[in-house]
Write a protein that holds these residues in place. Sequence first.
Motif, mmCIF file in Angstrom:
data_model
loop_
_atom_site.group_PDB
_atom_site.id
_atom_site.type_symbol
_atom_site.label_atom_id
_atom_site.label_comp_id
_atom_site.label_asym_id
_atom_site.label_seq_id
_atom_site.Cartn_x
_atom_site.Cartn_y
_atom_site.Cartn_z
ATOM 1 N N GLU A 213 0.833 -1.207 0.000
ATOM 2 C CA GLU A 213 0.000 0.000 0.000
ATOM 3 C C GLU A 213 0.867 1.256 0.000
ATOM 4 O OE1 GLU A 213 -2.971 0.448 2.992
ATOM 5 O OE2 GLU A 213 -3.690 -1.622 2.834
ATOM 6 N N VAL A 214 1.908 1.206 0.832
ATOM 7 C CA VAL A 214 2.767 2.381 0.977
ATOM 8 C C VAL A 214 3.616 2.581 -0.270
ATOM 9 C CG1 VAL A 214 4.543 3.485 2.381
ATOM 10 C CG2 VAL A 214 2.805 2.057 3.472
ATOM 11 N N VAL A 215 4.183 1.490 -0.779
ATOM 12 C CA VAL A 215 4.998 1.582 -1.993
ATOM 13 C C VAL A 215 4.173 2.169 -3.139
ATOM 14 C CG1 VAL A 215 6.215 0.229 -3.749
ATOM 15 C CG2 VAL A 215 6.557 -0.289 -1.327
ATOM 16 N N LYS A 216 2.937 1.703 -3.286
ATOM 17 C CA LYS A 216 2.064 2.203 -4.350
ATOM 18 C C LYS A 216 1.697 3.665 -4.127
ATOM 19 C CE LYS A 216 -2.292 1.215 -6.751
ATOM 20 N NZ LYS A 216 -3.486 0.322 -6.812
ATOM 21 N N ALA A 217 1.362 4.019 -2.889
ATOM 22 C CA ALA A 217 0.952 5.394 -2.580
ATOM 23 C C ALA A 217 2.091 6.386 -2.777
ATOM 24 C CB ALA A 217 0.428 5.478 -1.147
ATOM 25 N N LYS A 218 3.317 5.942 -2.539
ATOM 26 C CA LYS A 218 4.475 6.823 -2.727
ATOM 27 C C LYS A 218 4.916 6.884 -4.187
ATOM 28 C CE LYS A 218 6.346 6.824 1.958
ATOM 29 N NZ LYS A 218 7.546 6.666 2.820
ATOM 30 N N ASP A 219 4.273 6.100 -5.023
ATOM 31 C CA ASP A 219 4.439 6.196 -6.475
ATOM 32 C C ASP A 219 5.905 6.128 -6.897
ATOM 33 O OD1 ASP A 219 3.512 6.360 -9.069
ATOM 34 O OD2 ASP A 219 3.446 8.553 -9.096
ATOM 35 N N GLY A 220 6.596 5.146 -6.349
ATOM 36 C CA GLY A 220 7.986 4.945 -6.742
ATOM 37 C C GLY A 220 8.990 5.753 -5.956
ATOM 38 N N ALA A 221 8.504 6.589 -5.028
ATOM 39 C CA ALA A 221 9.413 7.462 -4.286
ATOM 40 C C ALA A 221 9.897 6.850 -2.980
ATOM 41 C CB ALA A 221 8.725 8.801 -3.998
ATOM 42 N N GLY A 222 9.540 5.599 -2.704
ATOM 43 C CA GLY A 222 10.019 4.978 -1.476
ATOM 44 C C GLY A 222 9.054 3.940 -0.946
#
Length: 331
Positions: A213-222
């Motif tokens: 969820e977090v990886v997707k929400a950060k859209d490649g930024a972390g």
Amino acid sequence: MVKVTVCGAAGGIGQPLSLLLKQSEHITHLSLYDIVNTPGVAADLSHINTKSKVTGHKGSDQLEEAIKDSTVVVIPAGVPRKPGMTRDDLFKINAGIVRDLAVAAAKFAPKAFMCIISNPVNSTVPIVAEVFKQFNVYDPRRIFGVTTLDIVRASTFVSELIGTCPSSLRVPVVGGHSGVTILPVLSQVEGTEKLSQEQIKQVTNRIQFGGDEVVKAKDGAGSATLSMAFAGARFALNIIEAVVAKKTGIVECTYVDLAADVAGAAEVKELIGNDLGFFSVPVELGPNGVEKILPIGAINNYEKELFAAAASELKGNIVKGSTFITESPKL
């Protein structure tokens, strides 16, 4: 003196983790290590009016100074997950980083309590264990894989469903620290009996793959950095409370070598078999690190299915970590 070293202190997890540790009244020396930027991070944190002195160490030539005589070593070092990347994909990069830090700890702080955050934890903890074995300083009671984020997520996600306070809800999460190896034991949580089986399956999946969820929400930024820092600090501070302040009754689920308490691990072995040497279990912490491995307790049929699905993957993860050291040239 209570010296705590954070290896990877200038990174996305390391900086907020170090900030949280700086607030502890038990830490007298907070030592920050990374390959870049640590002097600046240390200078910044040193202005906070708590008792610990802060030092910053940069590059391999300063690693000995950073880690020597540490009480606790926390390792969040490594690259973060990116979209489409599994924890297993991280292994090729992070294994070497963790190995080198473990070698330094084995040489210069062999009695330290090692808190391993670097992913994939299922494999990096066996790496640290094998390094310590090669240097003849291995104590399975002192090496921990930090799986606390799974517990923090479980408390948050389940409380949303049953309407309780997330900070006071304790959800046991055992197994490992990636995907299907993450095993929330929801049947032991009061209030979950009100949930449908479909809700149980959905929240179990969310706990297992919450990092995505977090990886997707950060859209490649972390990836998950702030929540991981919170969870890592919680575990490290509990170690310090148990070891330094001699506080009793502190229990956390953590990924350990089951040889840390052979008697306590007997019940766990009945559930998972004898093939798995490492498993996240409820542990009572104390002056020696692992004081007791506590029973996982009764699990229902659905949870038994989850355990079975986790076993083969977890075994492969453990072997991959161990053989990275045992099949490499002698350190």
